[in-house]
Design an enzyme around this catalytic site. Structure first.
Site, short mmCIF file in Angstrom:
data_model
loop_
_atom_site.label_atom_id
_atom_site.label_comp_id
_atom_site.label_asym_id
_atom_site.label_seq_id
_atom_site.Cartn_x
_atom_site.Cartn_y
_atom_site.Cartn_z
N SER A 22 14.74 33.88 98.97
CA SER A 22 15.32 34.66 98.22
C SER A 22 16.19 35.80 99.26
O SER A 22 15.60 35.98 100.33
CB SER A 22 14.40 35.74 97.33
OG SER A 22 15.01 36.79 96.96
N TYR A 81 6.06 39.72 96.43
CA TYR A 81 7.02 38.71 96.40
C TYR A 81 7.68 38.70 97.74
O TYR A 81 8.15 37.67 98.33
CB TYR A 81 7.87 38.97 95.10
CG TYR A 81 9.12 37.96 94.78
CD1 TYR A 81 8.78 36.70 94.32
CD2 TYR A 81 10.16 38.24 95.00
CE1 TYR A 81 9.83 35.79 94.03
CE2 TYR A 81 11.50 37.31 94.98
CZ TYR A 81 11.02 36.01 94.48
OH TYR A 81 12.18 35.21 94.26
N1 LIG Z 1 15.51 33.95 89.14
C1 LIG Z 1 15.94 34.75 90.34
O1 LIG Z 1 16.46 35.70 90.15
C2 LIG Z 1 15.55 34.18 91.64
C3 LIG Z 1 16.23 34.99 92.69
C4 LIG Z 1 15.77 34.35 93.92
C5 LIG Z 1 14.99 33.53 94.24
N2 LIG Z 1 14.48 32.76 93.26
C6 LIG Z 1 13.50 31.60 93.57
O2 LIG Z 1 14.02 30.66 93.01
C7 LIG Z 1 12.90 29.91 92.61
C8 LIG Z 1 12.99 29.38 91.12
O3 LIG Z 1 13.06 30.31 90.65
P1 LIG Z 1 13.57 30.19 88.95
O4 LIG Z 1 13.89 31.63 88.65
O5 LIG Z 1 14.10 28.88 88.50
O6 LIG Z 1 12.01 30.32 88.23
P2 LIG Z 1 11.41 30.11 86.82
O7 LIG Z 1 10.29 30.61 86.40
O8 LIG Z 1 12.68 29.81 85.84
O9 LIG Z 1 11.29 28.37 87.04
C9 LIG Z 1 9.91 28.03 87.88
C10 LIG Z 1 9.30 26.84 87.74
O10 LIG Z 1 8.23 26.69 88.75
C11 LIG Z 1 7.07 26.25 88.02
N3 LIG Z 1 5.93 26.60 88.62
C12 LIG Z 1 5.32 27.81 88.46
N4 LIG Z 1 4.04 27.87 89.11
C13 LIG Z 1 4.00 26.45 89.60
C14 LIG Z 1 2.95 25.81 90.36
N5 LIG Z 1 1.83 26.44 90.79
N6 LIG Z 1 3.09 24.52 90.49
C15 LIG Z 1 4.13 24.09 90.05
N7 LIG Z 1 5.16 24.30 89.54
C16 LIG Z 1 4.99 25.51 89.09
C17 LIG Z 1 7.34 26.55 86.49
O11 LIG Z 1 6.59 26.33 85.28
C18 LIG Z 1 8.57 26.74 86.25
O12 LIG Z 1 9.21 25.46 85.67
C19 LIG Z 1 11.62 30.69 92.82
O13 LIG Z 1 11.05 30.44 94.11
C20 LIG Z 1 12.18 32.04 92.96
O14 LIG Z 1 11.30 32.72 93.78
C21 LIG Z 1 14.71 33.30 92.00
#
Ligand SMILES: NC(=O)c1ccc[n+]([C@@H]2O[C@H](COP(=O)([O-])OP(=O)(O)OC[C@H]3O[C@@H](n4cnc5c(N)ncnc54)[C@H](O)[C@@H]3O)[C@@H](O)[C@H]2O)c1
Length: 339
Positions: free
Chosen positions: A206, A219
């Site tokens: 991120s 985080y």
């Molecule tokens: N959304 C944002 O603004 C953002 C910004 C920067 C980075 N990210 C990173 O991008 C990645 C995806 O984020 P997102 O926004 O799509 O999240 P999200 O919550 O929409 O999706 C995450 C998915 O991971 C699954 N998950 C959670 N815990 C798990 C586990 N223990 N084992 C297997 N699966 C698991 C959830 O069921 C979900 O389907 C993450 O690593 C997040 O930190 C997100």
């Protein structure tokens, strides 16, 4: 006893302090000078072709590799960015293993991948924080789709807790899911890539893995950790002579419009952060991967500029710039997060 075995046994009184003589041998000044000058000359000779190659590569358009027919595993592929990554990798002709703790969502993504791109895809349940669950996942993917060539460590918890928020279990869970899981998946899938001399390991960090933020310490720590892990892994592959065969890409997205609760939470804080669609970040990730980029900031030019310049500016300037451009984080008592 091997060094790393001794390392775990300090509590039994086996700790032996190093002696000064062990670490500082008297080297005559002339020998030290000659050694230094020889090393500088060697470096100057060797660096010329490396700089020339890098310069030529900068001028030429980046060559995209083909990943058609390869097997890609995307953790957290059931929703959000993970789902978009599964679809984008399928568009390149990959078979996709969609792994998620939420099995129905993983199965839905797999179905969508098959219907839209006609490639093989299966949904699997996994808890990436659990080493045993990851080990079983490898066996199940190998018998259903074959060995994994592309590992995308995407699953993560968007839990924005300061140091004083959340329970002990919350803190442990965030670290286990967002950081420790990368150790389990890489340890499980890297050996097969080494054997076949083919692989790509992608991690979703991120911009909070580059820019500190006191309101989401846990985080941020995991995302900084992922960045360190990926840089070190890349170095290990280089040291093992595998850099041409197994590549790594660490991705730093800004805001992604995935979960409604997360977007609402950030909106309530009245912070101006750049938002992108999951498809935009998936496109940047896969394009970067196809050109073997080791690090990529999946956001606008201004965000890239801030991230690159962050270590160069004095703290006072960075703080002022963040307050003006992003906004000031409200006091903890006024946040709508866990307490
Ligand atoms: N959304 C944002 O603004 C953002 C910004 C920067 C980075 N990210 C990173 O991008 C990645 C995806 O984020 P997102 O926004 O799509 O999240 P999200 O919550 O929409 O999706 C995450 C998915 O991971 C699954 N998950 C959670 N815990 C798990 C586990 N223990 N084992 C297997 N699966 C698991 C959830 O069921 C979900 O389907 C993450 O690593 C997040 O930190 C997100």
């Amino acid at each position: 006893m091997a060094y790393h075995e001794q390392y775990f046994s300090h509590a039994d009184g086996s700790y032996v302090p190093a002696s000064i003589a062990q670490t500082t041998k008297e080297i005559p000044l002339s020998t030290a000078l000659l050694d230094g000058v020889t090393k500088v000359i060697k470096l100057l000779v060797l660096i010329v072709p490396v700089l020339l190659r890098d310069f030529v590569q900068l001028l030429l358009p980046a060559q995209k590799k083909s990943i058609k027919g390869q097997v890609a595993l995307v953790t957290g592929g059931g929703n959000g960015l993970g789902r978009a990554l599964c679809l984008r990798l399928a568009q390149e002709g990959c078979a996709v293993a969609v792994a998620d703790i939420d099995l129905p969502s993983a199965q839905n993504t797999a179905k969508e991948v098959r219907n839209r791109y006609g490639v093989n895809a299966e949904g699997f349940r996994v808890d990436v924080a659990d080493h045993q669950s990851v080990a079983e996942l490898r066996k199940r993917i190998e018998s259903a789709l074959g060995p994994v060539d592309i590992l995308v460590n995407n699953a993560g918890l968007l839990a924005m807790l300061s140091l004083s928020e959340g329970s002990v279990q919350d803190v442990q869970r965030i670290i286990n899911v967002n950081l420790l899981s990368h150790f389990w998946t890489i340890r499980e899938f890297k050996d097969g890539m080494v054997e076949r001399r083919r692989g790509h390991i992608v991690a979703i960090s991120s911009i909070l893995g580059i820019l500190p933020n006191g309101r989401s310490i846990c985080y941020n720590t995991t995302k900084f950790g992922v960045r360190g892990l990926m840089a070190s892994l890349n170095d290990e592959l280089y040291s093992d002579g595998l850099a041409e065969h197994i590549h790594t890409t660490c991705v730093y997205p800004a805001g992604i419009k995935t979960r409604k609760d997360f977007v609402d939470f950030v909106k309530d804080l009245k912070l101006t952060i750049p938002w992108h669609s999951p498809e935009y970040v998936a496109e940047a990730t896969v394009t970067g991967m196809l050109t073997n980029k080791t690090d990529l900031i999946a956001s606008s030019t201004i965000v890239k500029f801030l991230c690159y310049c962050y270590p160069l500016f004095p703290k006072s300037f960075v703080r002022l710039a963040t307050d003006v451009m992003v906004g000031k984080c409200p006091p903890l008592t006024r946040r709508s997060s866990l307490k």
